[in-house]
Design a protein around this motif. Structure first.
Motif, PDB file in Angstrom:
ATOM      1  N   UNK A 317     116.210  44.912 -46.564  1.00 33.72           N
ATOM      2  CA  UNK A 317     117.437  45.532 -45.706  1.00 33.72           C
ATOM      3  C   UNK A 317     117.333  47.011 -45.683  1.00 33.72           C
ATOM      4  N   UNK A 318     116.216  47.677 -46.175  1.00 31.60           N
ATOM      5  CA  UNK A 318     116.147  49.141 -46.108  1.00 31.60           C
ATOM      6  C   UNK A 318     115.277  49.683 -45.019  1.00 31.60           C
ATOM      7  N   UNK A 319     115.618  50.560 -44.229  1.00 31.08           N
ATOM      8  CA  UNK A 319     114.799  51.067 -42.852  1.00 31.08           C
ATOM      9  C   UNK A 319     113.685  51.756 -43.595  1.00 31.08           C
ATOM     10  N   UNK A 320     112.480  51.552 -42.795  1.00 31.74           N
ATOM     11  CA  UNK A 320     111.115  52.196 -43.442  1.00 31.74           C
ATOM     12  C   UNK A 320     110.711  53.171 -42.340  1.00 31.74           C
ATOM     13  N   UNK A 321     110.506  54.557 -42.941  1.00 30.60           N
ATOM     14  CA  UNK A 321     110.383  55.661 -41.925  1.00 30.60           C
ATOM     15  C   UNK A 321     108.789  55.508 -41.547  1.00 30.60           C
ATOM     16  N   UNK A 322     108.656  55.734 -40.444  1.00 32.21           N
ATOM     17  CA  UNK A 322     107.361  55.703 -40.165  1.00 32.21           C
ATOM     18  C   UNK A 322     106.580  54.465 -40.124  1.00 32.21           C
ATOM     19  N   UNK A 323     106.952  53.330 -39.703  1.00 32.33           N
ATOM     20  CA  UNK A 323     106.526  52.272 -40.099  1.00 32.33           C
ATOM     21  C   UNK A 323     104.860  52.028 -39.426  1.00 32.33           C
ATOM     22  N   UNK A 324     103.943  51.329 -40.104  1.00 31.36           N
ATOM     23  CA  UNK A 324     102.729  51.063 -39.772  1.00 31.36           C
ATOM     24  C   UNK A 324     102.778  49.915 -38.570  1.00 31.36           C
ATOM     25  N   UNK A 325     101.753  50.167 -37.596  1.00 33.31           N
ATOM     26  CA  UNK A 325     101.854  49.458 -36.393  1.00 33.31           C
ATOM     27  C   UNK A 325     100.261  48.638 -36.343  1.00 33.31           C
ATOM     28  N   UNK A 326     100.460  47.201 -36.171  1.00 31.11           N
ATOM     29  CA  UNK A 326      99.333  46.436 -36.068  1.00 31.11           C
ATOM     30  C   UNK A 326      99.527  45.861 -34.548  1.00 31.11           C
ATOM     31  N   UNK A 327      98.344  45.976 -33.692  1.00 34.25           N
ATOM     32  CA  UNK A 327      98.636  45.683 -32.255  1.00 34.25           C
ATOM     33  C   UNK A 327      97.604  44.630 -31.877  1.00 34.25           C
ATOM     34  N   UNK A 328      97.902  43.597 -30.978  1.00 34.79           N
ATOM     35  CA  UNK A 328      96.969  42.770 -30.214  1.00 34.79           C
ATOM     36  C   UNK A 328      97.163  42.877 -28.562  1.00 34.79           C
TER      37      UNK A 328
END
Length: 648
Positions: A317-328
Motif C-alpha cells: 500500500x506504500x507508493x514506490x518512488x521512480x518504479x522500475x519498468x519492464x516492457x514488451x
C-alpha cells in the motif's frame, strides 16, 4: 519456476572474446539442466536477519559453459554495483555473497565446490580481501558465504561483487544466467580467465549478449534499509493481440526491500492507456524473492505496434518512488488467427540419449494431437541430408528439439520424464496461446502416378501488410518406419540397466532396442523456404502456391505433408498445417486421419465422418460428387485432410 521463453535463431550462441590469459576464442553453450530442478530460495548467511538480498539479475533461466578456455586456470565471475546502484544503501554493509551453482556433480559438469568470494573497488587487480567457502553443487542451488570483513557501502566509486575458483577441466557450466540481455555498458556478467591465482583479472562483460545477467547476489545489512519496494523485472506479452479482444500478460517482480511484501499494485501502460491492478501476495514475499502475477481483461481498440510497460507502483500500500519498468511489445489488428505448434526433434539410431526424444514425442502425440511432430534423423539410414544439415542452426548435439524454430526445448542431460512433459507443455502453451497474422486457408496434396512425387497446393492468408520476406516450405513425414526388409531398426539405449535413471521404461530395455520409428522426416522442400513462394512485399489477402515435392523415400502407403510459413528475418515458423495422404485407399480400406476424420468408400459412395466439408475430384480436377462414382481413382478432400481413393 518456468524458464523465460527464449526466442532464438540458433540454440548455440556464438559470442566471442579474447581473454587476457591468451588469444583463445571463447564461445558459450548451454547446459541440459533446466530451472525446473533448481533450489534457488534467497540465501542468508547463518543466523542473519534484517538484510536485503541484492542482485542485478532476474530469475535464473539457464546455465552456460565457456568453451575454448585453457585446460586449467582460475575463473573470476562478478557484477558491477555502480555509484547510482549504491545510493539507497550508503552506510549499510555487504555482509555476504550468495553463489548459485552451475550443473551438479552428478552430471560431472560442476565438481568444483571451493570458491573465494570478494567485494572490491578495482576490476583489474587481484582482490586483497577474499573469503573462502564451500558451495553446493546442486543445480541452481544458492550458498551464502559470510564475508570475513563486511564491506561498507560509500557510494564514492563502483564496486565489484563476485567470486573466483580454480579448475582443471574446462567443461564446467560456470554461468547461471537470466537470459535477459542488458544494454551495452551494464556490467552484469563480468568474466575473466587467468592462468594462476596471482594473475590479475581482465574482465569481459557478456550481459549484453544472449546469456544476460549472472545469477549472483549479496546480502546488504543496515539500520535504514529501503522498505516496501518491489521492482518489475520481466513481462511476457502476447506477440499478437486481436482488436477489441480481451488479453492478459504476465509480469515478474522481485522484493528488493528489507521487509516482506503482502500486496502490490501493478501499473500497465499501452496505446495511451494506463491501468492499475491490485494483487494480494500469499504467502508473503521475502526480501530477494520473485513472484509472477497475471494482469487480465485488458483490451486494445486501435491497430498498430505497441509497447506495453509494466511497473510496481505500490508495495504493501506504500507508493514506490521512480518504479522500475519492464516492457514488451505486441502487434494489434483484426483478423488474427490461431497458431499451430511444430516440434522438430534431432535424433539418430546411434544416439544413446535419444530415447528421451522418443519419449517426449510420444507424450506430445498422446497429449496434444494437433502438435505437429517431426523427427529429423542424422547419421543413420533414415537421415535426410538437407534436413539434418539445418540441425546445427538450432542444436549443438543430439537429442535436441526446437518448437516453431523459436522455443528451445533444451533436451539435455539430466532430464527426467516429468521435466520432458513440463517443457513440452510449456512449449505447446506458449505457441498456441498466442495469435498470429497468417495461416493456411487451404492445403491439398495428391500423389503422382509413379509415387515418386506429390503435388501440394497451399492457400495462405495474411491479415496484415508486411515488407518482411515470408516463404513457404514443405516436409514429408512417415510413421511406422522399418528397415527395407520390414524388420525394426536398432536404437542405442544408454538408459539400459537403470544406471542413468528412469526414462519411461527404456531403463528396462536392453542397450540395443529393436524399434519402429514414428514421425520420420522423409524430405524437406525449401529451407528456410522455397524462393519465390511468396512475394517480397505482402499485402493483406490470400496467396496461393503449388509445388512438386519428393515422396520417393516413403516406403509405406500412408504419410503426412506439413507446410510451414517462415518469417525469414527471424527464422521462426509463424504458422503451419498438415494433411494426411495415402497413396491409394481401396474400396475395402478405411483411412483414418490423426484428427479424427475417417474416409471410407462403400458401393461407389465416399463417406467422410468427422468432416464438415467433403469434396471428391477426378485426377484432372473435375468435381465428381460423393455418390455413384464410376470405377477409378479419385481425390477426396475432407476439411484439411486429402486422400486418394480407389473405387472398384
Amino acid at each position: 519456476m518456468k524458464k523465460p521463453l527464449l526466442l532464438l535463431s540458433a540454440a548455440a550462441l556464438a559470442a566471442t572474446a579474447a581473454f587476457a590469459a591468451g588469444p583463445q576464442t571463447v564461445t558459450f553453450s548451454k547446459s541440459g539442466v533446466t530451472p525446473a530442478a533448481m533450489q534457488n530460495a534467497p540465501a542468508k548467511a547463518g543466523g542473519e536477519s534484517g538484510s536485503i538480498v541484492y542482485t542485478k539479475a532476474g530469475e535464473p533461466a539457464n546455465i552456460y559453459v565457456l568453451n575454448n578456455i585453457p585446460n586449467r586456470g582460475v575463473i573470476y565471475l562478478a557484477f558491477e554495483m555502480t555509484v547510482e546502484d549504491q545510493a539507497p544503501y550508503i552506510g549499510a554493509q555487504i555482509s555476504a555473497v550468495n553463489v548459485m551453482a552451475g550443473c551438479g556433480s552428478g552430471n560431472a559438469n560442476f565438481p568444483v565446490s571451493k570458491v573465494n568470494v570478494f567485494v572490491t573497488e578495482s576490476d583489474n587487480t587481484v582482490p586483497t580481501k577474499k573469503t573462502a567457502g564451500t558451495i553446493s553443487t546442486e543445480p541452481y542451488s544458492v550458498t551464502s558465504i559470510a564475508l570475513s570483513e563486511p564491506y561498507t557501502i560509500t557510494g564514492e566509486k563502483p564496486i565489484y561483487i563476485g567470486y573466483m575458483l580454480g579448475y582443471s577441466n574446462p567443461q564446467f557450466y560456470f554461468l547461471p544466467s537470466d537470459e535477459i540481455p542488458t544494454p551495452a555498458g551494464v556490467n552484469n556478467m563480468m568474466v575473466s580467465v587467468v592462468n594462476k591465482v596471482s594473475d590479475a583479472p581482465s574482465y569481459v562483460n557478456y550481459s549484453d549478449q544472449q546469456p544476460g545477467s549472472l545469477c549472483l547476489s549479496c546480502n546488504i545489512s543496515g539500520d535504514n534499509l529501503p522498505m516496501n519496494i518491489a521492482q518489475a523485472t520481466t513481462v511476457k506479452v502476447p506477440a499478437v493481440i486481436g482488436l477489441d479482444e480481451p488479453f492478459s500478460y504476465d509480469v515478474t517482480f522481485k522484493n528488493v526491500g528489507a521487509n516482506e511484501i503482502t500486496s502490490v499494485t501493478v501499473k500497465t501502460e499501452f496505446a495511451g492507456k494506463s491501468v492499475e491492478n491490485d494483487f494480494t501476495i500469499s504467502p508473503a514475499l521475502a526480501s530477494g524473492e520473485a513472484k509472477t502475477v497475471t494482469v487480465t481483461d485488458l483490451v486494445n481498440s486501435e491497430p498498430g505496434v505497441y509497447t506495453l510497460k509494466s511497473s510496481i507502483v505500490k508495495a504493501n500500500g506504500v507508493e514506490i518512488a521512480n518504479p522500475a519498468v519492464a516492457a514488451g511489445s505486441f502487434d494489434s489488428y483484426s483478423g488474427v488467427m490461431d497458431r499451430r505448434a511444430v516440434i522438430e526433434e534431432g535424433t539418430g539410431t546411434w544416439c544413446g540419449w535419444c530415447p528421451r526424444g522418443i519419449v517426449m514425442l510420444e507424450y506430445i502425440k498422446n497429449t496434444y494431437p494437433d502438435f505437429i511432430r517431426i523427427a529429423v534423423h542424422s547419421g543413420d539410414a533414415m537421415a535426410v541430408s538437407e534436413y539434418s544439415a539445418m540441425l546445427g542452426d538450432y542444436m549443438q548435439g543430439l537429442p535436441g528439439a526446437v518448437v516453431n524454430r523459436e522455443f528451445d526445448t533444451q533436451l539435455g542431460y539430466g532430464y527426467s520424464v516429468a521435466q520432458l512433459h513440463e517443457v513440452a507443455d510449456e512449449a505447446y502453451n506458449y505457441i498456441t496461446s498466442s495469435k498470429t497474422y497468417c495461416g493456411f486457408e487451404e492445403l491439398t496434396a495428391s500423389c503422382r502416378s509413379d509415387y515418386k512425387t506429390a503435388y501440394v497446393n497451399a492457400k495462405v492468408k495474411f491479415a496484415i501488410n508486411s515488407d518482411t520476406q515470408h516463404l513457404i516450405s514443405y516436409v514429408v513425414v512417415e510413421d511406422g518406419v522399418t528397415r527395407p526388409n520390414g524388420k525394426p531398426y536398432s536404437q542405442t539405449n544408454y538408459y539400459a540397466g537403470g544406471s542413468n535413471g528412469e526414462m519411461d521404461g527404456w531403463e528396462k530395455k536392453p542397450k540395443d532396442v529393436e524399434w519402429i520409428y514414428e514421425d520420420v522426416a522423409r524430405s524437406i522442400t525449401g529451407y528456410p523456404g522455397i524462393p519465390g513462394s511468396l512475394p517480397e512485399q505482402i499485402s493483406e489477402g490470400i496467396y496461393e502456391h503449388g509445388a512438386e515435392i519428393p515422396i520417393d523415400k516413403v516406403k509405406g502407403d500412408d504419410f503426412r505433408v506439413i507446410a510451414f510459413i517462415v518469417n525469414t528475418k527471424t527464422g521462426v515458423i509463424v504458422n503451419a498445417e498438415e494433411i494426411s495422404l495415402n497413396k491409394v485407399t481401396s474400396v475395402e480400406g478405411i483411412a483414418d486421419d490423426a484428427r479424427g476424420i475417417t474416409i471410407e468408400v462403400v458401393d461407389g459412395n465416399v463417406i467422410a465422418e468427422g468432416a464438415s466439408n467433403v469434396a471428391v475430384y477426378t485426377l484432372d480436377g473435375r468435381n465428381a460428387g460423393t455418390t455413384g462414382l464410376a470405377s477409378g481413382v479419385y481425390i477426396v478432400k475432407a476439411d484439411n485432410v486429402t486422400r486418394k481413393v480407389l473405387v472398384k
